[in-house]
Design a protein around this motif. Structure first.
Motif, PDB file in Angstrom:
ATOM      1  N   TYR A   1      -1.382  -2.631  19.998  1.00 35.27           N
ATOM      2  CA  TYR A   1      -0.515  -2.907  21.155  1.00 35.27           C
ATOM      3  C   TYR A   1      -0.715  -2.639  21.838  1.00 35.27           C
ATOM      4  CZ  TYR A   1       1.599  -5.485  16.849  1.00 35.27           C
ATOM      5  OH  TYR A   1       1.597  -6.355  15.798  1.00 35.27           O
TER       6      TYR A   1
ATOM      7  N   THR B   1      -0.099   1.241  23.050  1.00 33.64           N
ATOM      8  CA  THR B   1       0.591   2.250  22.435  1.00 33.64           C
ATOM      9  C   THR B   1      -0.830   2.593  21.932  1.00 33.64           C
ATOM     10  OG1 THR B   1      -0.437   0.730  20.720  1.00 33.64           O
ATOM     11  CG2 THR B   1       1.771   0.947  21.271  1.00 33.64           C
TER      12      THR B   1
ATOM     13  N   ALA C   1      -2.479  -0.396  15.446  1.00 35.84           N
ATOM     14  CA  ALA C   1      -1.562  -0.264  14.016  1.00 35.84           C
ATOM     15  C   ALA C   1      -2.252  -0.879  13.152  1.00 35.84           C
ATOM     16  CB  ALA C   1      -0.260  -1.656  14.811  1.00 35.84           C
TER      17      ALA C   1
ATOM     18  N   ALA D   1       5.030   2.577   4.422  1.00 37.98           N
ATOM     19  CA  ALA D   1       5.900   2.792   4.524  1.00 37.98           C
ATOM     20  C   ALA D   1       6.782   2.499   6.019  1.00 37.98           C
ATOM     21  CB  ALA D   1       5.747   4.865   5.222  1.00 37.98           C
ATOM     22  N   SER D   2       7.712   1.789   5.908  1.00 35.48           N
ATOM     23  CA  SER D   2       7.373   1.301   8.213  1.00 35.48           C
ATOM     24  C   SER D   2       6.868   2.115   8.790  1.00 35.48           C
ATOM     25  CB  SER D   2       9.682   1.966   8.183  1.00 35.48           C
ATOM     26  OG  SER D   2       9.123   0.885   9.458  1.00 35.48           O
ATOM     27  N   GLY D   3       6.335   0.662   9.588  1.00 37.20           N
ATOM     28  CA  GLY D   3       5.427   1.179  10.545  1.00 37.20           C
ATOM     29  C   GLY D   3       3.782   1.336  10.580  1.00 37.20           C
ATOM     30  N   SER D   4       4.289   1.239   8.991  1.00 39.24           N
ATOM     31  CA  SER D   4       1.927   1.126   8.182  1.00 39.24           C
ATOM     32  C   SER D   4       1.565   0.120   8.817  1.00 39.24           C
ATOM     33  CB  SER D   4       2.240   1.870   6.835  1.00 39.24           C
ATOM     34  OG  SER D   4       2.476   0.343   6.053  1.00 39.24           O
ATOM     35  N   GLY D   5       2.253  -0.798   9.298  1.00 41.69           N
ATOM     36  CA  GLY D   5       0.987  -2.467   9.601  1.00 41.69           C
ATOM     37  C   GLY D   5       1.233  -3.289   8.772  1.00 41.69           C
ATOM     38  N   LYS D   6       2.503  -3.467   7.998  1.00 35.81           N
ATOM     39  CA  LYS D   6       2.750  -4.920   7.112  1.00 35.81           C
ATOM     40  C   LYS D   6       3.076  -5.905   7.805  1.00 35.81           C
ATOM     41  CE  LYS D   6       5.199  -2.854   4.833  1.00 35.81           C
ATOM     42  NZ  LYS D   6       6.572  -1.522   6.061  1.00 35.81           N
ATOM     43  N   SER D   7       3.876  -5.604   8.518  1.00 35.79           N
ATOM     44  CA  SER D   7       4.072  -7.090   9.165  1.00 35.79           C
ATOM     45  C   SER D   7       3.219  -6.938  10.342  1.00 35.79           C
ATOM     46  CB  SER D   7       5.640  -7.125  10.070  1.00 35.79           C
ATOM     47  OG  SER D   7       6.749  -6.209   9.297  1.00 35.79           O
ATOM     48  N   SER D   8       2.507  -7.064  10.951  1.00 40.79           N
ATOM     49  CA  SER D   8       0.891  -7.304  11.963  1.00 40.79           C
ATOM     50  C   SER D   8       0.187  -7.950  10.936  1.00 40.79           C
ATOM     51  CB  SER D   8       0.974  -6.131  12.658  1.00 40.79           C
ATOM     52  OG  SER D   8       1.602  -4.932  13.009  1.00 40.79           O
TER      53      SER D   8
ATOM     54  N   ARG E   1       1.392 -11.294  10.547  1.00 36.05           N
ATOM     55  CA  ARG E   1       1.829 -11.988  12.229  1.00 36.05           C
ATOM     56  C   ARG E   1       0.100 -12.374  12.054  1.00 36.05           C
ATOM     57  NH1 ARG E   1       5.401  -8.985  13.729  1.00 36.05           N
ATOM     58  NH2 ARG E   1       3.810  -6.909  14.948  1.00 36.05           N
TER      59      ARG E   1
HETATM   60  P1  ADP Z   1       5.481  -2.379   9.000  1.00 40.16           P
HETATM   61  O1  ADP Z   1       5.313  -3.498   9.568  1.00 40.16           O
HETATM   62  O2  ADP Z   1       4.924  -1.633   7.402  1.00 40.16           O
HETATM   63  O3  ADP Z   1       7.054  -1.610   9.274  1.00 40.16           O
HETATM   64  P2  ADP Z   1       4.373  -2.889  11.600  1.00 40.16           P
HETATM   65  O4  ADP Z   1       3.352  -4.004  11.463  1.00 40.16           O
HETATM   66  O5  ADP Z   1       6.019  -3.938  12.317  1.00 40.16           O
HETATM   67  O6  ADP Z   1       4.767  -2.001  10.358  1.00 40.16           O
HETATM   68  O7  ADP Z   1       4.134  -2.027  12.778  1.00 40.16           O
HETATM   69  C1  ADP Z   1       2.947  -1.084  13.025  1.00 40.16           C
HETATM   70  C2  ADP Z   1       3.075  -0.610  14.016  1.00 40.16           C
HETATM   71  O8  ADP Z   1       2.463  -0.796  15.235  1.00 40.16           O
HETATM   72  C3  ADP Z   1       4.360   0.561  14.379  1.00 40.16           C
HETATM   73  O9  ADP Z   1       3.844   1.616  14.908  1.00 40.16           O
HETATM   74  C4  ADP Z   1       4.828  -0.145  15.173  1.00 40.16           C
HETATM   75  O10 ADP Z   1       5.038   0.347  15.694  1.00 40.16           O
HETATM   76  C5  ADP Z   1       3.507  -0.927  16.025  1.00 40.16           C
HETATM   77  N1  ADP Z   1       4.384  -2.098  16.737  1.00 40.16           N
HETATM   78  C6  ADP Z   1       4.687  -2.755  15.973  1.00 40.16           C
HETATM   79  N2  ADP Z   1       4.637  -4.533  16.861  1.00 40.16           N
HETATM   80  C7  ADP Z   1       4.805  -3.731  17.627  1.00 40.16           C
HETATM   81  C8  ADP Z   1       4.581  -4.429  19.002  1.00 40.16           C
HETATM   82  N3  ADP Z   1       4.750  -5.949  19.298  1.00 40.16           N
HETATM   83  N4  ADP Z   1       4.306  -4.070  20.314  1.00 40.16           N
HETATM   84  C9  ADP Z   1       3.931  -2.253  20.381  1.00 40.16           C
HETATM   85  N5  ADP Z   1       3.707  -1.894  19.187  1.00 40.16           N
HETATM   86  C10 ADP Z   1       4.394  -2.694  18.064  1.00 40.16           C
END
Ligand code: ADP
Ligand code: MG
Length: 325
Positions: A11, A14, A18, A37-44, A47
């Motif tokens: 991103y 950063t 991610a 864990a939260s922030g590990s990249g699942k939602s990324s 998406r």
């Molecule tokens: P999870 O769903 O496992 O909690 P995310 O995929 O949301 O993890 O996030 C993975 C990493 O990417 C985290 O460090 C988060 O802060 C970062 N991140 C996610 N979306 C963005 C974004 N739009 N811009 C900058 N950093 C992002």
């Protein structure tokens, strides 16, 4: 069905990626947990599958499409094959349960007749028959998530993505929702569920892909995890043209109906046309959509008259297509 090839996602602004060189493949019919864990990249990851975002490096292939080469115009059609549900349900607060589920179909131009049939079916599938007229605020959290799942499934997507779907629910309700997702998967839908709650995951005995700071640290399929031996596999050849076969079947069904009853029920036509349209939406490329329309034509249905070409997106039109949801 879903393939990540050495995917890295950085991103803007950063330092650490991610997702870091993530590589995995999900087969048709699998149920996969994406944990970490939260922030590990699942939602990324989710998406990227939905093409809400693009990798910085590497390739994501979904339903046979390399998402790099999918034009923006085609994205809404692509997303029709993928249902998604989220932690916060995302229901429309001023619409009834029925209207929330119907909305997806209205947006893609499904007929009234089809909507009247498909919405109650989807609600019955998630165990919400009888609650069609409720407003979201008149439902429990678990019921609201069921509405969201019905909405995600009403269009019969091939893949269901669930991002922390139990994150706002108590443990007993979470188990219900998990069982519902397992049942949906048993019906043939590929399910990818992101969760940070490892506790359910082990009981489910499904494949687990674990992320830690953007790296895959576990991809466990052995010992009953990810056993897809019972899932029928479609050879690539058999898949090709499936849309036109389905369209033709729908149209033949319509013709049989006409012959048997001696008259054409408007509802029957609607249903057949919608089935053909849906088959074409399921086509994995434009040629298959054209095949579907040709199959309908061969069967004697006037595509233009039925407005089918328009619904299939076959009309020459350079306008941007609106989002499906
Ligand atoms: P999870 O769903 O496992 O909690 P995310 O995929 O949301 O993890 O996030 C993975 C990493 O990417 C985290 O460090 C988060 O802060 C970062 N991140 C996610 N979306 C963005 C974004 N739009 N811009 C900058 N950093 C992002
Ligand atoms: Mg997340």
């Amino acid at each position: 069905m879903i393939r990540f090839e050495n995917v890295t996602k950085r991103y803007r602004g950063t330092s650490r990626p991610a997702l870091n060189n993530v590589d995995f493949e999900v087969q048709r019919g699998e149920f996969v947990f994406l944990v970490g864990a939260s922030g590990s990249g699942k939602s990324s990851c989710l998406r990227l599958i939905l093409r809400e975002d693009a990798p910085s490096e590497g390739r994501v292939v979904v339903l046979g499409r390399d998402l790099r080469s999918l034009s923006n115009r085609k994205v809404p059609y692509f997303r029709r094959h993928i249902g998604s549900v989220f932690q916060d349900f995302r229901l429309l607060p001023n619409k009834t349960v029925f209207q929330n589920v119907a909305f997806t179909l209205q947006v893609i131009g499904a007929s009234r007749g089809f909507i009247q049939q498909a919405v109650p079916e989807a609600l019955a599938l998630v165990g919400l028959d009888g609650k069609q007229k409720r407003m979201p605020h008149e439902l429990s959290g678990g019921e609201q998530q069921r509405v969201a799942i019905a909405r995600a499934l009403v269009n019969r997507p091939q893949v269901l993505l669930a991002d922390e779907p139990t994150g706002n629910l108590d443990p007993a309700t979470s188990v219900d929702i998990m069982q519902l997702l397992a049942r949906i998967n048993a019906g043939g839908t590929t399910v990818v569920m992101a969760t940070h709650e490892a506790s359910f995951v082990d009981q489910m005995r499904r494949r687990v892909i674990e992320l830690s700071n953007g790296d895959i640290v576990r991809d466990e399929r052995h010992g009953g995890y990810g056993d897809i031996s019972g899932v029928p596999k479609l050879a690539p050849q058999a898949e090709k043209g499936a849309a036109s076969v389905a369209a033709l079947t729908a149209v033949l069904e319509l013709q049989r109906e006409i012959v048997e009853t001696g008259e054409i029920e408007p509802l029957v036509i609607d249903a057949a046309v919608d089935a053909a349209a849906r088959a074409a939406y399921s086509a994995t490329n434009e040629n298959e959509a054209v095949d579907a329309s040709a199959a309908a034509q061969d069967a004697g249905v006037d595509i233009a008259e039925l407005g089918l070409a328009d619904r299939l997106g076959l009309e020459k039109n350079d306008d941007e297509v609106g989002p499906t949801r």
